[in-house]
Design a protein around this motif. Structure first.
Motif, PDB file in Angstrom:
ATOM      1  N   PRO A 107       0.775  -1.411  -0.151  1.00 36.69           N
ATOM      2  CA  PRO A 107      -0.050   0.070  -0.020  1.00 36.69           C
ATOM      3  C   PRO A 107       0.637   1.447  -0.233  1.00 36.69           C
ATOM      4  N   GLY A 108       2.067   0.997   0.461  1.00 38.58           N
ATOM      5  CA  GLY A 108       3.147   2.180   0.596  1.00 38.58           C
ATOM      6  C   GLY A 108       3.487   2.711  -0.716  1.00 38.58           C
ATOM      7  N   ILE A 109       3.183   1.752  -1.938  1.00 36.08           N
ATOM      8  CA  ILE A 109       4.045   2.117  -3.103  1.00 36.08           C
ATOM      9  C   ILE A 109       2.903   2.319  -4.120  1.00 36.08           C
ATOM     10  N   PRO A 110       2.435   3.253  -4.740  1.00 38.22           N
ATOM     11  CA  PRO A 110       1.345   3.532  -5.606  1.00 38.22           C
ATOM     12  C   PRO A 110       1.512   2.929  -7.127  1.00 38.22           C
ATOM     13  N   ASP A 111       3.027   3.168  -7.215  1.00 39.00           N
ATOM     14  CA  ASP A 111       3.242   2.741  -8.678  1.00 39.00           C
ATOM     15  C   ASP A 111       4.402   1.531  -8.836  1.00 39.00           C
ATOM     16  N   LEU A 112       4.005   0.479  -8.733  1.00 39.99           N
ATOM     17  CA  LEU A 112       5.031  -0.833  -8.648  1.00 39.99           C
ATOM     18  C   LEU A 112       5.887  -0.722  -9.762  1.00 39.99           C
ATOM     19  N   LYS A 113       5.313  -0.410 -11.016  1.00 32.80           N
ATOM     20  CA  LYS A 113       6.285  -0.229 -12.020  1.00 32.80           C
ATOM     21  C   LYS A 113       7.202   0.749 -11.938  1.00 32.80           C
ATOM     22  N   GLN A 114       7.095   1.885 -11.321  1.00 34.17           N
ATOM     23  CA  GLN A 114       8.098   2.997 -11.394  1.00 34.17           C
ATOM     24  C   GLN A 114       8.878   2.650 -10.045  1.00 34.17           C
ATOM     25  N   PHE A 115       8.371   2.143  -9.075  1.00 34.46           N
ATOM     26  CA  PHE A 115       9.534   1.755  -8.088  1.00 34.46           C
ATOM     27  C   PHE A 115      10.512   0.699  -8.546  1.00 34.46           C
ATOM     28  N   LYS A 116      10.093  -0.117  -9.604  1.00 30.14           N
ATOM     29  CA  LYS A 116      11.037  -1.009  -9.969  1.00 30.14           C
ATOM     30  C   LYS A 116      12.066  -0.284 -10.875  1.00 30.14           C
ATOM     31  N   ILE A 117      11.480   0.621 -11.554  1.00 32.57           N
ATOM     32  CA  ILE A 117      12.763   1.328 -12.519  1.00 32.57           C
ATOM     33  C   ILE A 117      13.437   2.035 -11.556  1.00 32.57           C
ATOM     34  N   ASP A 118      13.119   2.816 -10.405  1.00 30.45           N
ATOM     35  CA  ASP A 118      13.906   3.580  -9.600  1.00 30.45           C
ATOM     36  C   ASP A 118      14.677   2.745  -9.035  1.00 30.45           C
ATOM     37  N   TYR A 119      14.411   1.352  -8.472  1.00 34.31           N
ATOM     38  CA  TYR A 119      15.376   0.511  -7.890  1.00 34.31           C
ATOM     39  C   TYR A 119      16.333   0.271  -8.680  1.00 34.31           C
ATOM     40  N   ARG A 120      16.267  -0.161  -9.914  1.00 37.46           N
ATOM     41  CA  ARG A 120      17.184  -0.332 -10.951  1.00 37.46           C
ATOM     42  C   ARG A 120      18.200   0.570 -11.328  1.00 37.46           C
ATOM     43  N   GLU A 121      17.542   1.969 -11.202  1.00 39.25           N
ATOM     44  CA  GLU A 121      18.677   2.991 -11.091  1.00 39.25           C
ATOM     45  C   GLU A 121      19.394   3.017 -10.022  1.00 39.25           C
ATOM     46  N   LYS A 122      18.830   2.778  -8.713  1.00 46.01           N
ATOM     47  CA  LYS A 122      19.843   2.913  -7.717  1.00 46.01           C
ATOM     48  C   LYS A 122      20.944   1.753  -7.707  1.00 46.01           C
ATOM     49  N   LEU A 123      20.534   0.514  -8.612  1.00 43.89           N
ATOM     50  CA  LEU A 123      21.566  -0.454  -8.847  1.00 43.89           C
ATOM     51  C   LEU A 123      22.490  -0.079  -9.654  1.00 43.89           C
ATOM     52  N   ASN A 124      22.007   0.925 -10.685  1.00 42.33           N
ATOM     53  CA  ASN A 124      23.274   1.132 -11.609  1.00 42.33           C
ATOM     54  C   ASN A 124      23.916   2.376 -11.051  1.00 42.33           C
ATOM     55  N   ALA A 125      23.476   3.127 -10.103  1.00 48.87           N
ATOM     56  CA  ALA A 125      24.406   4.391  -9.409  1.00 48.87           C
ATOM     57  C   ALA A 125      25.198   3.412  -8.265  1.00 48.87           C
ATOM     58  N   LEU A 126      25.138   2.311  -8.126  1.00 48.81           N
ATOM     59  CA  LEU A 126      26.176   1.798  -7.086  1.00 48.81           C
ATOM     60  C   LEU A 126      27.570   2.164  -7.490  1.00 48.81           C
ATOM     61  N   GLU A 127      28.318   2.722  -6.629  1.00 54.88           N
ATOM     62  CA  GLU A 127      29.606   2.856  -6.763  1.00 54.88           C
ATOM     63  C   GLU A 127      30.690   1.792  -6.065  1.00 54.88           C
ATOM     64  N   VAL A 128      30.582   0.749  -7.167  1.00 46.53           N
ATOM     65  CA  VAL A 128      31.421  -0.488  -6.876  1.00 46.53           C
ATOM     66  C   VAL A 128      32.581  -0.645  -7.819  1.00 46.53           C
ATOM     67  N   ASP A 129      33.620  -1.372  -7.326  1.00 48.47           N
ATOM     68  CA  ASP A 129      34.446  -1.558  -8.734  1.00 48.47           C
ATOM     69  C   ASP A 129      34.198  -2.877  -9.163  1.00 48.47           C
ATOM     70  N   GLU A 130      34.690  -3.444 -10.242  1.00 50.13           N
ATOM     71  CA  GLU A 130      34.481  -4.495 -10.854  1.00 50.13           C
ATOM     72  C   GLU A 130      34.507  -5.780  -9.974  1.00 50.13           C
ATOM     73  N   VAL A 131      35.445  -5.996  -9.100  1.00 47.55           N
ATOM     74  CA  VAL A 131      35.816  -6.998  -8.230  1.00 47.55           C
ATOM     75  C   VAL A 131      34.446  -7.055  -7.638  1.00 47.55           C
ATOM     76  N   GLN A 132      33.873  -6.013  -6.856  1.00 45.37           N
ATOM     77  CA  GLN A 132      32.853  -5.896  -6.005  1.00 45.37           C
ATOM     78  C   GLN A 132      31.499  -6.284  -6.819  1.00 45.37           C
ATOM     79  N   ALA A 133      31.512  -5.792  -7.732  1.00 45.68           N
ATOM     80  CA  ALA A 133      30.236  -5.917  -8.624  1.00 45.68           C
ATOM     81  C   ALA A 133      30.152  -7.434  -9.108  1.00 45.68           C
ATOM     82  N   LYS A 134      31.101  -8.144  -9.399  1.00 47.91           N
ATOM     83  CA  LYS A 134      31.131  -9.717  -9.769  1.00 47.91           C
ATOM     84  C   LYS A 134      30.847 -10.463  -8.406  1.00 47.91           C
TER      85      LYS A 134
END
Length: 218
Positions: A161-188
């Motif tokens: 109920p706290g997430i009115p738009d599940l699709k947009q939330f998932k888009i934003d979530y993936r953007e957070k993943l893409n914004a992670l500041e991790v090197d390749e070792v950490q990414a793997k």
């Protein structure tokens, strides 16, 4: 990785086969086909409960972490919903009637083991919550139709109920993943942990499936 492939893309690609395997266990196939008793459905809810207790405890501990913190969202928390579902399924004394399975204990132990590693928390967080917001919504509709719970309790785990738009939330979530500041070792390392998290989830469902004969309905 190609020049246009994001970290979220890499996670999805690396876990696709495991995601498919989790969705097509004998137990889930029977549940989606309307062939599992209410008790059999309840067993999955029980195992989810113990996993989320561990995951959300880890989230509270990492809420102020610069890497994991952005993923800790109160509107995602499942414990109150799971408790309501378990009370509907087992009664007010449900805590005396439920226990984690062997595979769930292994899964919880792994969550606890990586709880102080932000990347590990994100791996398990992604595996569970993105699944709840996606395939979990399909399960919700089927479970509602099959068991006809008198209130939302019974399927509250799948409602946000706290997430009115599940699709947009998932888009934003993936953007957070893409914004992670991790090197390749950490990414793997995060990708490998995510694959492992999917495998743990599948093993929980497989173990429930071993009891499927006692849960099947005509």
């Amino acid at each position: 990785m190609t020049a246009t492939e994001t970290f979220a893309d890499r996670l999805k690609k690396a876990t696709w086969n495991d995601h498919d395997a989790a969705e097509h266990t004998t137990y889930l196939d029977a549940l989606m086909g309307g062939r599992v008793s209410r008790e059999g459905y309840g067993e999955m809810v029980v195992q989810h409960y113990f996993a989320y207790v561990a995951l959300e405890e880890a989230g509270r501990a990492l809420a102020d972490d610069p890497i994991a913190g952005p993923f800790v969202s109160p509107e995602l928390e499942r414990i109150p919903s799971l408790e309501a579902d378990l009370e509907e399924l087992y009664g007010k004394d449900w805590r005396d009637k439920v226990a984690p399975s062997k595979s769930t204990l292994t899964y919880v132990a792994r969550i606890n083991q990586v709880a102080d590693w932000p990347g590990g928390f994100i791996a398990h967080h992604y595996t569970r919550y993105l699944g709840d917001l996606s395939g979990g919504q399909v399960i919700r509709k089927i479970v509602e139709r099959i068991y006809k719970f008198p209130t939302s309790a019974g399927v509250q785990f799948y409602t946000f109920p706290g997430i009115p738009d599940l699709k947009q939330f998932k888009i934003d979530y993936r953007e957070k993943l893409n914004a992670l500041e991790v090197d390749e070792v950490q990414a793997k390392r995060i990708i490998a942990e995510t694959v492992l998290a999917y495998q743990f989830n599948t093993e929980v469902l497989v173990e429930i499936g071993k009891r499927l004969p006692e849960y099947l309905v005509a």
